[in-house]
Design a protein around this motif. Structure first.
Motif, PDB file in Angstrom:
ATOM      1  N   ALA A  35       0.837  -1.205   0.000  1.00  0.00           N
ATOM      2  CA  ALA A  35       0.000   0.000   0.000  1.00  0.00           C
ATOM      3  C   ALA A  35       0.872   1.257   0.000  1.00  0.00           C
ATOM      4  O   ALA A  35       0.569   2.239  -0.693  1.00  0.00           O
ATOM      5  CB  ALA A  35      -0.918  -0.013   1.214  1.00  0.00           C
ATOM      6  N   ASP A  68      -5.691  -4.909  -7.174  1.00  0.00           N
ATOM      7  CA  ASP A  68      -5.281  -4.437  -5.846  1.00  0.00           C
ATOM      8  C   ASP A  68      -5.199  -2.907  -5.800  1.00  0.00           C
ATOM      9  O   ASP A  68      -5.655  -2.274  -4.846  1.00  0.00           O
ATOM     10  CB  ASP A  68      -3.922  -5.027  -5.465  1.00  0.00           C
ATOM     11  CG  ASP A  68      -4.026  -6.482  -5.045  1.00  0.00           C
ATOM     12  OD1 ASP A  68      -5.162  -6.974  -4.929  1.00  0.00           O
ATOM     13  OD2 ASP A  68      -2.983  -7.120  -4.842  1.00  0.00           O
ATOM     14  N   VAL A  69      -4.605  -2.333  -6.838  1.00  0.00           N
ATOM     15  CA  VAL A  69      -4.461  -0.871  -6.876  1.00  0.00           C
ATOM     16  C   VAL A  69      -5.831  -0.211  -6.930  1.00  0.00           C
ATOM     17  O   VAL A  69      -6.104   0.778  -6.244  1.00  0.00           O
ATOM     18  CB  VAL A  69      -3.597  -0.434  -8.086  1.00  0.00           C
ATOM     19  CG1 VAL A  69      -3.682   1.082  -8.295  1.00  0.00           C
ATOM     20  CG2 VAL A  69      -2.155  -0.863  -7.887  1.00  0.00           C
ATOM     21  N   VAL A  71      -8.711  -1.368  -5.802  1.00  0.00           N
ATOM     22  CA  VAL A  71      -9.387  -1.481  -4.495  1.00  0.00           C
ATOM     23  C   VAL A  71      -8.781  -0.489  -3.508  1.00  0.00           C
ATOM     24  O   VAL A  71      -9.497   0.226  -2.785  1.00  0.00           O
ATOM     25  CB  VAL A  71      -9.270  -2.931  -3.944  1.00  0.00           C
ATOM     26  CG1 VAL A  71      -9.706  -2.984  -2.483  1.00  0.00           C
ATOM     27  CG2 VAL A  71     -10.092  -3.877  -4.790  1.00  0.00           C
ATOM     28  N   PHE A  72      -7.451  -0.407  -3.485  1.00  0.00           N
ATOM     29  CA  PHE A  72      -6.771   0.483  -2.540  1.00  0.00           C
ATOM     30  C   PHE A  72      -7.131   1.948  -2.805  1.00  0.00           C
ATOM     31  O   PHE A  72      -7.501   2.700  -1.887  1.00  0.00           O
ATOM     32  CB  PHE A  72      -5.254   0.281  -2.638  1.00  0.00           C
ATOM     33  CG  PHE A  72      -4.468   1.269  -1.819  1.00  0.00           C
ATOM     34  CD1 PHE A  72      -4.503   1.227  -0.429  1.00  0.00           C
ATOM     35  CD2 PHE A  72      -3.709   2.252  -2.426  1.00  0.00           C
ATOM     36  CE1 PHE A  72      -3.793   2.150   0.330  1.00  0.00           C
ATOM     37  CE2 PHE A  72      -2.994   3.174  -1.674  1.00  0.00           C
ATOM     38  CZ  PHE A  72      -3.035   3.125  -0.298  1.00  0.00           C
ATOM     39  N   ASP A  75     -10.626   2.761  -1.822  1.00  0.00           N
ATOM     40  CA  ASP A  75     -10.748   2.891  -0.363  1.00  0.00           C
ATOM     41  C   ASP A  75     -10.240   4.261   0.098  1.00  0.00           C
ATOM     42  O   ASP A  75     -10.887   4.962   0.878  1.00  0.00           O
ATOM     43  CB  ASP A  75      -9.945   1.756   0.293  1.00  0.00           C
ATOM     44  CG  ASP A  75     -10.114   1.745   1.807  1.00  0.00           C
ATOM     45  OD1 ASP A  75     -11.051   2.399   2.306  1.00  0.00           O
ATOM     46  OD2 ASP A  75      -9.297   1.111   2.498  1.00  0.00           O
ATOM     47  N   MET A  76      -9.072   4.660  -0.404  1.00  0.00           N
ATOM     48  CA  MET A  76      -8.494   5.959  -0.011  1.00  0.00           C
ATOM     49  C   MET A  76      -9.388   7.114  -0.469  1.00  0.00           C
ATOM     50  O   MET A  76      -9.555   8.106   0.228  1.00  0.00           O
ATOM     51  CB  MET A  76      -7.088   6.116  -0.619  1.00  0.00           C
ATOM     52  CG  MET A  76      -6.042   5.149  -0.082  1.00  0.00           C
ATOM     53  SD  MET A  76      -5.633   5.431   1.662  1.00  0.00           S
ATOM     54  CE  MET A  76      -6.469   4.047   2.416  1.00  0.00           C
TER      55      MET A  76
END
Lengths: 86, 344
Positions: A35, A68-69, A71-72, A75-76
């Protein structure tokens, strides 16, 4: 697509991890190495460039890195810590 | 990939302690101040040229690279520095959290707007009384209380986190209870400091303004109601504080110290060496870290109330000439705190 840090954010990275502080809530979150890898590139690279670099650095497939990127960053963004530029 | 949640900054602080990262740094932009509080610890050196914007930017670059997260802009009144806003903005451009410690005298609408645009983590303001009589008598400036109140309102209207700090003194000991009541009613955090410290140059003149024992016991009794009596948990082998590990201070002339109160020996001057080099190579920092360990173990050895009351080695050096030797006042405060805790 590109993102920028929200104005309410302060952050710092040490070695391979990072901490992000929301100045409006005074809440902090710690980021693990993957992350933190993404976070520290948010203003310098496009999302697709980050995905490519993450895939190479962590030896994972492009599809997995992209997921993954996504989703991250989602979220941010939802937490109000980054803003979408385009 | 998901971010690992951390409650507050505690985990990061523990890591900073372990790896010796200067997490929280005080930058004294200037010793100039509009007020004339008689117990102020600042000792201005008139023969120094204050750091300019470019020099402060170099300091901020180095702080960013050695792991700092929070800078507190202090003074004097930091707003008296001609480049205050530019320095604060430079810190934010480097993604550092900024806290401002001011007397509020220079906060008008445009300044409040500019501070809100940073935004800061917090603005901490000095207060000395529950109204103009005691506050203005302490500051030596008529109208300073109303200016402070206006500053508080301007900042809160802009959703800026405001906190108050009040040194307990002979001047305000008759009405500090009202200040606490006001702050609780307004939901503004207030820190009352029961200890007046000597000046940075070891001048003991401020000590005559130290509040009496009855006022201190009364303060701790009030704080006990909310579980806020100062306390610390010590074990043999721990460190007393972040001295030399996670704290750092830079004064207006560029002298670097291991913390804001540690003035008896400097780590270096940023006009001669980069801050990063000073932090990594200064023997004074190692000395300070060693003091933090010895002070803790000394207090554990003393046991009783001194072992559970926060201790400042830098203040002990200034007052007693020995960083691990608590002053008589420390013992009195520790005893009063223990008594308040036991009666709560």
């Amino acid at each position: 697509m590109r993102y920028a840090f929200a104005p309410v954010v302060a952050w710092q990275s040490v070695n391979d991890e990072a901490v992000v502080l929301d100045l409006s809530t005074r809440h902090a979150i710690g980021l693990n190495p993957a992350a933190a890898f993404v976070w520290t590139r948010i203003e310098a690279q496009s999302v697709s460039e980050i995905v490519t670099d993450l895939s190479a650095a962590f030896k994972i497939g492009l599809e997995k890195a992209g997921s993954d990127v996504s989703v991250f960053l989602g979220d941010m963004h939802q937490r109000g810590l980054i803003e979408r530029l385009e | 990939m998901s971010p690992r949640g951390v409650t507050g900054l505690h985990s990061w602080k523990l890591r900073a302690l372990e790896e010796r990262i200067p997490l929280a740094v005080h930058l004294e932009l200037t010793h100039e101040c509009s007020l004339r509080c008689p117990f102020c610890y600042n000792h201005s050196s008139e023969n120094t040229t204050p750091l300019n914007l470019s020099e402060w930017e170099s300091v901020l670059d180095d702080l960013r690279s050695i792991g700092t997260l929070l800078v507190t802009l202090t003074g004097g009144d930091p707003l008296k520095h001609p480049d205050f806003l530019e320095i604060a903005q430079a810190a934010r451009h480097r993604h550092l959290a900024v806290k401002i410690f001011t007397n509020g005298m220079l906060i008008d609408r445009p300044m409040a707007d500019a501070i809100a645009s940073l935004p800061p983590l917090q603005v901490e303001l000095s207060i000395h009384g529950a109204g103009p009589e005691i506050h203005d008598r302490t500051t030596g400036v008529d109208g300073s209380y109303s200016t402070l109140r206006r500053a508080i309102d301007l900042l809160r209207e802009r959703n800026i986190e405001v906190a108050l700090r009040m040194p307990l003194s002979t001047i305000n000991q008759s009405e500090f209870v009202r200040v606490i009541e006001h702050s609780r009613k307004e939901a503004i955090p207030l820190l009352v400091d029961p200890m007046i410290t000597v000046k940075d140059n070891r001048d003991r003149a401020p000590l005559r303004f130290q509040a009496d024992g009855e006022a201190v016991r009364s303060l701790f009794g009030l704080l006990a109601e909310t579980g806020d009596v100062p306390t610390t948990d010590r074990r043999l082998g721990d460190i007393n504080c972040g001295l030399g590990s996670i704290t750092l201070a830079v004064d207006p002339a560029g002298w670097v110290f291991p913390c804001l109160q540690w003035r008896h020996s400097s780590m270096g001057n940023i006009r001669e060496q980069g801050l990063k080099t000073i932090w990594e190579e200064s023997p004074v920092r190692s000395e300070a870290t060693d003091v933090a360990r010895k002070a803790n173990d000394h207090l554990v050895g003393l046991g009783g109330s001194p072992a559970s009351y926060p201790f400042c080695p830098a203040e002990a050096i200034l007052r007693e000439g020995d960083p691990i030797r608590p002053s008589r006042q420390f013992f009195e405060l520790a005893a009063a705190a223990a008594e308040a805790r036991s009666q709560a």
